[in-house]
Motif scaffolding. Sequence first.
Motif, PDB file in Angstrom:
ATOM      1  N   ALA A 136     -29.326 -27.827   6.761  1.00  0.00           N
ATOM      2  CA  ALA A 136     -29.354 -28.451   8.087  1.00  0.00           C
ATOM      3  C   ALA A 136     -28.024 -29.120   8.411  1.00  0.00           C
ATOM      4  CB  ALA A 136     -30.496 -29.476   8.150  1.00  0.00           C
ATOM      5  N   VAL A 137     -27.448 -29.801   7.405  1.00  0.00           N
ATOM      6  CA  VAL A 137     -26.153 -30.465   7.607  1.00  0.00           C
ATOM      7  C   VAL A 137     -25.085 -29.451   7.993  1.00  0.00           C
ATOM      8  CG1 VAL A 137     -24.263 -31.631   6.386  1.00  0.00           C
ATOM      9  CG2 VAL A 137     -26.601 -32.450   6.114  1.00  0.00           C
ATOM     10  N   ILE A 138     -25.039 -28.363   7.259  1.00  0.00           N
ATOM     11  CA  ILE A 138     -23.985 -27.377   7.484  1.00  0.00           C
ATOM     12  C   ILE A 138     -24.244 -26.573   8.763  1.00  0.00           C
ATOM     13  CG2 ILE A 138     -24.807 -25.338   6.231  1.00  0.00           C
ATOM     14  CD1 ILE A 138     -22.132 -25.418   4.719  1.00  0.00           C
ATOM     15  N   PHE A 139     -25.511 -26.385   9.119  1.00  0.00           N
ATOM     16  CA  PHE A 139     -25.853 -25.688  10.363  1.00  0.00           C
ATOM     17  C   PHE A 139     -25.440 -26.521  11.576  1.00  0.00           C
ATOM     18  CE2 PHE A 139     -29.027 -24.882  13.750  1.00  0.00           C
ATOM     19  CZ  PHE A 139     -28.698 -23.555  14.026  1.00  0.00           C
ATOM     20  N   ILE A 140     -25.748 -27.822  11.548  1.00  0.00           N
ATOM     21  CA  ILE A 140     -25.361 -28.711  12.649  1.00  0.00           C
ATOM     22  C   ILE A 140     -23.840 -28.786  12.748  1.00  0.00           C
ATOM     23  CG2 ILE A 140     -25.410 -31.114  13.442  1.00  0.00           C
ATOM     24  CD1 ILE A 140     -28.232 -31.289  12.165  1.00  0.00           C
ATOM     25  N   LEU A 146     -17.383 -27.949  13.594  1.00  0.00           N
ATOM     26  CA  LEU A 146     -16.688 -28.778  12.608  1.00  0.00           C
ATOM     27  C   LEU A 146     -16.178 -27.933  11.448  1.00  0.00           C
ATOM     28  CD1 LEU A 146     -19.066 -31.885  12.466  1.00  0.00           C
ATOM     29  CD2 LEU A 146     -16.991 -31.593  13.813  1.00  0.00           C
ATOM     30  N   GLY A 147     -15.706 -26.734  11.759  1.00  0.00           N
ATOM     31  CA  GLY A 147     -15.230 -25.839  10.709  1.00  0.00           C
ATOM     32  C   GLY A 147     -14.013 -26.335   9.966  1.00  0.00           C
ATOM     33  N   THR A 302     -26.511 -36.692  -1.538  1.00  0.00           N
ATOM     34  CA  THR A 302     -26.296 -35.538  -2.418  1.00  0.00           C
ATOM     35  C   THR A 302     -26.311 -34.237  -1.622  1.00  0.00           C
ATOM     36  OG1 THR A 302     -27.379 -36.741  -4.215  1.00  0.00           O
ATOM     37  CG2 THR A 302     -27.092 -34.376  -4.504  1.00  0.00           C
ATOM     38  N   SER A 303     -27.217 -34.116  -0.665  1.00  0.00           N
ATOM     39  CA  SER A 303     -27.282 -32.910   0.162  1.00  0.00           C
ATOM     40  C   SER A 303     -26.006 -32.738   0.963  1.00  0.00           C
ATOM     41  CB  SER A 303     -28.477 -32.982   1.112  1.00  0.00           C
ATOM     42  OG  SER A 303     -29.688 -33.013   0.398  1.00  0.00           O
ATOM     43  N   PHE A 304     -25.477 -33.856   1.461  1.00  0.00           N
ATOM     44  CA  PHE A 304     -24.222 -33.780   2.220  1.00  0.00           C
ATOM     45  C   PHE A 304     -23.086 -33.271   1.332  1.00  0.00           C
ATOM     46  CE2 PHE A 304     -20.217 -35.715   3.618  1.00  0.00           C
ATOM     47  CZ  PHE A 304     -20.152 -35.242   4.914  1.00  0.00           C
ATOM     48  N   LEU A 305     -23.030 -33.765   0.092  1.00  0.00           N
ATOM     49  CA  LEU A 305     -21.969 -33.317  -0.809  1.00  0.00           C
ATOM     50  C   LEU A 305     -22.161 -31.853  -1.199  1.00  0.00           C
ATOM     51  CD1 LEU A 305     -19.455 -34.100  -2.398  1.00  0.00           C
ATOM     52  CD2 LEU A 305     -20.925 -34.686  -4.317  1.00  0.00           C
ATOM     53  N   MET A 334     -13.891  -7.072  12.231  1.00  0.00           N
ATOM     54  CA  MET A 334     -14.659  -8.274  11.893  1.00  0.00           C
ATOM     55  C   MET A 334     -13.686  -9.411  11.575  1.00  0.00           C
ATOM     56  SD  MET A 334     -17.965  -6.972   9.745  1.00  0.00           S
ATOM     57  CE  MET A 334     -18.732  -8.580   9.933  1.00  0.00           C
ATOM     58  N   SER A 335     -13.698 -10.419  12.413  1.00  0.00           N
ATOM     59  CA  SER A 335     -12.784 -11.545  12.241  1.00  0.00           C
ATOM     60  C   SER A 335     -13.519 -12.742  11.659  1.00  0.00           C
ATOM     61  CB  SER A 335     -12.159 -11.929  13.585  1.00  0.00           C
ATOM     62  OG  SER A 335     -13.167 -12.258  14.517  1.00  0.00           O
ATOM     63  N   LEU A 336     -12.832 -13.459  10.777  1.00  0.00           N
ATOM     64  CA  LEU A 336     -13.426 -14.640  10.151  1.00  0.00           C
ATOM     65  C   LEU A 336     -13.499 -15.791  11.147  1.00  0.00           C
ATOM     66  CD1 LEU A 336     -11.678 -14.726   6.654  1.00  0.00           C
ATOM     67  CD2 LEU A 336     -14.007 -14.019   7.167  1.00  0.00           C
ATOM     68  N   SER A 337     -14.543 -16.572  11.037  1.00  0.00           N
ATOM     69  CA  SER A 337     -14.703 -17.762  11.869  1.00  0.00           C
ATOM     70  C   SER A 337     -15.371 -18.844  11.038  1.00  0.00           C
ATOM     71  CB  SER A 337     -15.542 -17.447  13.108  1.00  0.00           C
ATOM     72  OG  SER A 337     -15.959 -18.645  13.740  1.00  0.00           O
ATOM     73  N   ALA A 338     -14.688 -19.966  10.867  1.00  0.00           N
ATOM     74  CA  ALA A 338     -15.236 -21.048  10.051  1.00  0.00           C
ATOM     75  C   ALA A 338     -16.541 -21.572  10.635  1.00  0.00           C
ATOM     76  CB  ALA A 338     -14.217 -22.178   9.941  1.00  0.00           C
ATOM     77  N   ASN A 339     -16.628 -21.656  11.949  1.00  0.00           N
ATOM     78  CA  ASN A 339     -17.846 -22.184  12.572  1.00  0.00           C
ATOM     79  C   ASN A 339     -19.020 -21.221  12.427  1.00  0.00           C
ATOM     80  OD1 ASN A 339     -16.699 -24.673  13.593  1.00  0.00           O
ATOM     81  ND2 ASN A 339     -15.568 -23.410  15.034  1.00  0.00           N
ATOM     82  N   ARG A 340     -18.757 -19.911  12.551  1.00  0.00           N
ATOM     83  CA  ARG A 340     -19.838 -18.934  12.346  1.00  0.00           C
ATOM     84  C   ARG A 340     -20.277 -18.919  10.883  1.00  0.00           C
ATOM     85  NH1 ARG A 340     -18.325 -13.230  14.274  1.00  0.00           N
ATOM     86  NH2 ARG A 340     -16.217 -13.884  13.732  1.00  0.00           N
ATOM     87  N   GLU A 341     -19.326 -19.154   9.967  1.00  0.00           N
ATOM     88  CA  GLU A 341     -19.680 -19.246   8.553  1.00  0.00           C
ATOM     89  C   GLU A 341     -20.617 -20.424   8.314  1.00  0.00           C
ATOM     90  OE1 GLU A 341     -18.515 -17.224   5.609  1.00  0.00           O
ATOM     91  OE2 GLU A 341     -18.677 -16.064   7.456  1.00  0.00           O
ATOM     92  N   LEU A 342     -20.333 -21.544   8.952  1.00  0.00           N
ATOM     93  CA  LEU A 342     -21.193 -22.717   8.812  1.00  0.00           C
ATOM     94  C   LEU A 342     -22.611 -22.415   9.312  1.00  0.00           C
ATOM     95  CD1 LEU A 342     -18.768 -25.544   9.988  1.00  0.00           C
ATOM     96  CD2 LEU A 342     -19.837 -25.404   7.740  1.00  0.00           C
ATOM     97  N   VAL A 343     -22.699 -21.759  10.451  1.00  0.00           N
ATOM     98  CA  VAL A 343     -24.017 -21.427  11.002  1.00  0.00           C
ATOM     99  C   VAL A 343     -24.767 -20.473  10.072  1.00  0.00           C
ATOM    100  CG1 VAL A 343     -25.199 -20.234  12.888  1.00  0.00           C
ATOM    101  CG2 VAL A 343     -23.360 -21.855  13.400  1.00  0.00           C
ATOM    102  N   ALA A 344     -24.068 -19.440   9.584  1.00  0.00           N
ATOM    103  CA  ALA A 344     -24.710 -18.448   8.713  1.00  0.00           C
ATOM    104  C   ALA A 344     -25.202 -19.092   7.415  1.00  0.00           C
ATOM    105  CB  ALA A 344     -23.732 -17.314   8.405  1.00  0.00           C
TER     106      ALA A 344
END
Length: 646
Positions: A136-140, A146-147, A302-305, A334-344
């Motif tokens: 949830a933290v990384i999805f938000i 916030l990539g 701990t979950s945040f870390l 296919m291009s890399l995206s830090a924000n899409r990585e966070l969502v995935a």
Amino acid sequence: MGKSKDEYDAWHPEQEAYLVYYFPFLQWITQYRWAFLKGDLVAALTMASFYIPMSLSYASNLGHIPPINGLYSYVFNPLLYAFLGSCPQMVVGPEAAGSLLLGTVVKSSISGGHSGEEDDDMNARIAGVVTGMAGAVIFIAGLTRLGFLDSVLSRPFLRGFISAIGFVIFVDQLIPETGLVHVAQHVGGVSHGSSLDKIVFLARNAEKAHRLTCAVAFGSFAVIMVCREVKRRLQPRIPSIAYVPDRFMIVVLSAILTGVFRWDRQGLEILGEVKSSTGFPFTFRFPFIPAHMQHVREAMSTSFLIALLGFFESSVAAKSLGGGEGKKDGLQGMSLSANRELVALGVANVVGGCFMALPAFGGYGRSKVNVATGGRTPMSSIILSVITVICILFLLPYFYYLPKAVLSSMISVVAYSLIEEAPHDINFFFHIQAWHELFLMFLIFLSTMFYSLSLGIALGIGLSLLSVVRHATKPRIQILGKVPGSRDQYENAETSPNPVEFFDGCLIVKIPEPLTFANTGDLKGRLRRLERYGTTTAHPALPRVRDPQHNSNIIFDIHGVTGLDGSGTQVLTEIVEGYVSRGVRVFFCRCPKEGSHVWHLFEASGIVERCGGRRHFVRSVDEALRMAEMESLSDFFERNPGEGGA
């Protein structure tokens, strides 16, 4: 009214482009060819032989949850990442660091009386809460773009922390590897104590070690390390040696030997029946329910870390592997995206948490195995998920005689790999005399070793954030001097290798960065030091060096001020008002263009008017110097009218 055909044709490609961008599966599946299948299948089989046994180890030995929950991490996470991730060759799965951190929450719950050592169902639920919260933290973070967060943790912190985790894991595994688990349970403070407590315990109880367990554990460790070194040396000449599933062979051989010779009857602990805590292969349990709120509070930090470390490692792996650009035989576009990585990664872990799986992120080592064994597309991740499902449904009985000591030895190899990179970094920082970085590394390592993992986490994150804040809030203003013999070249007087020329009555100050609330808090103090000492590094208790007459004209070079917020504008306005009230002339050179946001704030705040109008905003430092000289002469003749006719 409905859209016309022409309007629909113009609208549809744009919507399709957005859909393909945010759902990469639609992009790569249309490019998939049968030629890719062989490599993806071989890569998936190779990874399954390596990492399915490892996931059992992570769950039982590090996470303190049923072994089958480790397998769930290879069912849901790689599958979902294959649909949503932007790095085609990265494979998602559980890692030692995340599993250990999850295990600390489970152990803390056991110590607090909220769960029990044998309460597999509750421990699995706690794991689901931790994994779901990390997801949830990384999805938000992905939704809020916030990539850039992977840059918050410094390299010394990560190296010190990861090395400390490796050390903690290595020491933890020595207890099951020596067959002293039951002895440790009857000695207070050892099972949940620091690494130092466990080392002392091992030294005092070495004579009670179980010989057969030691032989199996250390023998397996030695064989894996030898195979690892042989592979490393031979792979440049024989690339196909990467396909040899040495760890899987050790798992199979040890299980067969244990079953044939019944080593379990001689005191060797075995994995036993591998089953879900609920009795069903896949049980859905939503982690965020009121009954789990006490675990949510315990697991928050701990979950945040876990989320931060997981995303950092995934980011390193993704950047190393890249997207599809420039790869002739792979996927294109296919291009890399830090924000899409966070969502995935967030979606994958939220779903994994619903099935009480371990946290799973992209791993560089695992992804390298995928690439080396022929994996070219996310289909290898999908096949890996299918193989894991088959394993859960049909092959779990064959793990019955697998010795726990072998699982521990496999984890010890991973722990060793986490530690082995530290000497290189220590040597590098020592060579460049980066004492601050070395101090941070050793502080985190020693606090984790002698006290606890949570203290190491708190110190590391706290010091890293303090370093970021300190760096962001420090104004970088410079005093400029003219390079002798040049026409219009000015350099930082404090760092220039050659002497520079100063001008009587003028202080030239360069502001090389945007001014915001973060870096203007100490701007007045830094300017005061430049006025008094000609440097920002002098201690304010020292006597004044520069004569006040040398500060009759202040010239600000603001070419680097590309951004300005309300707080920065207010501080700059107060600075200008202070100079004007003291009779100091203020000039600005190399200013942003009229009509820009910065210029608008200069006009709206009254800075332009207080300085003396637009004529005090010039194009170069030389032009500002000439104007300062003319105004100084004009003021002199106004005060001394008789001098002009002499």
